[in-house]
Motif scaffolding. Sequence first.
Motif, short mmCIF file in Angstrom:
data_model
loop_
_atom_site.label_atom_id
_atom_site.label_comp_id
_atom_site.label_asym_id
_atom_site.label_seq_id
_atom_site.Cartn_x
_atom_site.Cartn_y
_atom_site.Cartn_z
N THR A 272 -19.74 -10.20 33.33
CA THR A 272 -18.52 -9.43 33.52
C THR A 272 -18.44 -8.35 32.46
OG1 THR A 272 -17.38 -11.37 34.39
CG2 THR A 272 -16.01 -9.53 33.65
N PRO A 273 -18.57 -7.08 32.86
CA PRO A 273 -18.57 -6.02 31.86
C PRO A 273 -17.27 -5.98 31.07
CG PRO A 273 -19.23 -5.18 34.01
CD PRO A 273 -18.67 -6.55 34.22
N SER A 274 -17.36 -5.94 29.77
CA SER A 274 -16.18 -5.73 28.95
C SER A 274 -15.85 -4.24 28.99
CB SER A 274 -16.46 -6.17 27.51
OG SER A 274 -17.56 -5.44 26.98
N ASN A 275 -14.73 -3.86 28.39
CA ASN A 275 -14.42 -2.44 28.32
C ASN A 275 -15.56 -1.72 27.62
OD1 ASN A 275 -12.04 -2.90 29.58
ND2 ASN A 275 -10.76 -2.71 27.76
N GLY A 276 -16.09 -0.72 28.29
CA GLY A 276 -17.28 -0.06 27.77
C GLY A 276 -16.95 0.99 26.75
N ASP A 277 -17.61 0.97 25.64
CA ASP A 277 -17.40 1.96 24.60
C ASP A 277 -18.24 3.19 24.95
OD1 ASP A 277 -16.61 3.24 22.31
OD2 ASP A 277 -17.96 2.14 20.98
N GLU A 278 -17.82 3.89 26.00
CA GLU A 278 -18.64 4.98 26.51
C GLU A 278 -17.81 5.90 27.38
OE1 GLU A 278 -20.54 3.18 30.56
OE2 GLU A 278 -21.15 2.19 28.70
N LEU A 279 -18.34 7.07 27.64
CA LEU A 279 -17.90 7.99 28.68
C LEU A 279 -19.08 8.25 29.59
CD1 LEU A 279 -15.95 10.60 26.51
CD2 LEU A 279 -14.98 8.73 27.85
N GLN A 280 -18.81 8.65 30.81
CA GLN A 280 -19.89 8.95 31.74
C GLN A 280 -19.66 10.28 32.43
OE1 GLN A 280 -20.71 5.78 34.53
NE2 GLN A 280 -20.93 4.23 32.93
N SER A 281 -20.76 10.99 32.69
CA SER A 281 -20.77 12.20 33.50
C SER A 281 -21.94 12.11 34.45
CB SER A 281 -20.91 13.46 32.64
OG SER A 281 -19.88 13.56 31.68
N GLU A 282 -21.88 12.84 35.54
CA GLU A 282 -23.01 12.86 36.47
C GLU A 282 -22.98 14.16 37.27
OE1 GLU A 282 -25.42 9.69 39.22
OE2 GLU A 282 -23.24 9.52 39.14
N TYR A 283 -24.17 14.69 37.51
CA TYR A 283 -24.32 15.94 38.24
C TYR A 283 -25.40 15.77 39.30
CZ TYR A 283 -21.56 17.54 34.34
OH TYR A 283 -20.56 17.67 33.41
N PHE A 284 -25.22 16.48 40.42
CA PHE A 284 -26.09 16.31 41.58
C PHE A 284 -26.66 17.67 41.97
CE2 PHE A 284 -22.73 13.21 41.45
CZ PHE A 284 -23.33 12.01 41.81
N VAL A 285 -27.98 17.76 42.01
CA VAL A 285 -28.63 19.01 42.35
C VAL A 285 -29.57 18.79 43.54
CG1 VAL A 285 -28.49 19.83 39.97
CG2 VAL A 285 -30.58 18.73 40.75
N ASP A 360 -26.79 24.96 41.54
CA ASP A 360 -25.75 24.52 42.46
C ASP A 360 -25.39 23.06 42.20
OD1 ASP A 360 -23.89 24.91 44.48
OD2 ASP A 360 -25.27 24.33 46.08
N ALA A 361 -25.20 22.71 40.93
CA ALA A 361 -24.93 21.33 40.52
C ALA A 361 -23.49 20.94 40.86
CB ALA A 361 -25.19 21.17 39.03
N ARG A 362 -23.35 19.78 41.48
CA ARG A 362 -22.04 19.24 41.81
C ARG A 362 -21.67 18.13 40.82
NH1 ARG A 362 -23.41 18.34 48.28
NH2 ARG A 362 -23.32 20.55 48.88
N PRO A 363 -20.52 18.21 40.16
CA PRO A 363 -20.12 17.12 39.28
C PRO A 363 -19.58 15.94 40.07
CG PRO A 363 -18.46 18.85 39.26
CD PRO A 363 -19.59 19.36 40.10
N HIS A 364 -19.70 14.75 39.50
CA HIS A 364 -19.15 13.53 40.11
C HIS A 364 -17.64 13.56 39.96
CE1 HIS A 364 -18.19 9.35 40.84
NE2 HIS A 364 -19.44 9.10 41.19
N TRP A 365 -16.92 13.25 41.05
CA TRP A 365 -15.47 13.32 41.07
C TRP A 365 -14.80 12.36 40.08
CZ3 TRP A 365 -13.62 17.34 43.63
CH2 TRP A 365 -14.31 17.85 44.72
N GLY A 366 -15.41 11.22 39.83
CA GLY A 366 -14.76 10.20 39.03
C GLY A 366 -15.20 10.14 37.58
N VAL A 370 -16.27 19.53 33.12
CA VAL A 370 -15.43 20.64 32.68
C VAL A 370 -15.26 21.71 33.75
CG1 VAL A 370 -16.03 20.28 30.25
CG2 VAL A 370 -17.38 21.88 31.61
N ALA A 371 -15.91 21.57 34.89
CA ALA A 371 -15.80 22.56 35.97
C ALA A 371 -14.36 22.71 36.42
CB ALA A 371 -16.68 22.12 37.15
#
Length: 410
Positions: A272-285, A360-366, A370-371
Amino acid sequence: MTNVTNWAGNVSFASALEAPRSVEELQELVAASEKLRVLGTGHSFNRIADSTGTLVSLAELPTVIEVGASGVTVSAGLRYGEITAALEAQGLALHNLGSLPHISVAGACATGTHGSGDGNGPLADAVNAITFVDASGELVTLTRGDADFAGSIVSLGALGVTVSLTLDVQPSYQVSQVVYDGLPVERLGTDFAAVMGSAYSVSAFTDWVDPDVMVWRKQRGHEPIEPTWLGAKVADGPRHPIKAMPADYATQQGGIPGPWHERLPHFRLEFTPSNGDELQSEYFVPRERAAEAFDALRALGNQFAPVIQVSEIRTIAADDLWLSPSQGRDTVALHFTWIQDEAAVRPVLAALEEAIAPLDARPHWGKVFVADAATLRQRYPKVPDFIALAAKYDPAGKFRNPYLDTYLPS
């Protein structure tokens, strides 16, 4: 309820969290609310789920896992890990899974969550029917082929509150997972098709500074282990995606076959993942521009170094869902796990987005990006159609929130 946060703990929600215990109770709540949003398992890293009014959890709705002629119909609040074992017990499977089995089915589909594999669409691509509560409190059911269907699945919660989804299923299958260490980073560009096409699902992990890349290959059936492959060597033990982390909670590796739902995710359900000490970004090309993307990212490696934990590369097959990151094109997904310091991460994101903008990179909605709205409208060509569709089912903007007002202004 108070002190409700997202999984990572970087977003706190001010509204009370309601948890209706029946679909009828949910309909009444929606009809009576001025503003309302749904909070799933909280595995988003921005304020996409936030509301100035009521927050709703679907976790207390009656559990539904019903196999029929059209596939399996599941209640929206269930997590993938809760439905996959039930499917396996009936000799059935889904086409793919994300890296975590702990995420909710509805939330994952609504935000475009995906696994990997050249021939595999995102998780939402398996949906063939959806039932949701619209702004008036009425139930709406759409099926694949209906005029509004392609805009209703990756919906960002803007059309209503999903009650159930029907997913395509197939006969159960076995998967074996083999990890390779030390793939020369240059091979990501020169041998991209060979790397990502080497198994049913493939993930490559790097930090864009280390010259060696770790590759996880998930093959349907049994994969004979190649001691060396494209300059890489088979791992001498289990691995975590982040090299320095213990592999205790990673799914079985070493080429040992097992059920699809115990190999396609990166992590075990019993973890069971604990609260993650992280941020996430993702881009789709576009997939054909992968080598250009890798060159751009390697050039930014030194800027990434102070804030990055790991970057994952995956491929996704094209689909026709309007707001899907892989809508209309075979795609390479570039995922980044950062330290949890948004002030330090945002300047790096600005440089990153500028570098891959020509692709033409698309950022992940969630996730964190910074777009602005104009950029999103350009990268996601069906945005105008989606805004009109949302207004059809929610004419007064009950499901809108500051996030949607910022990025998908009506």
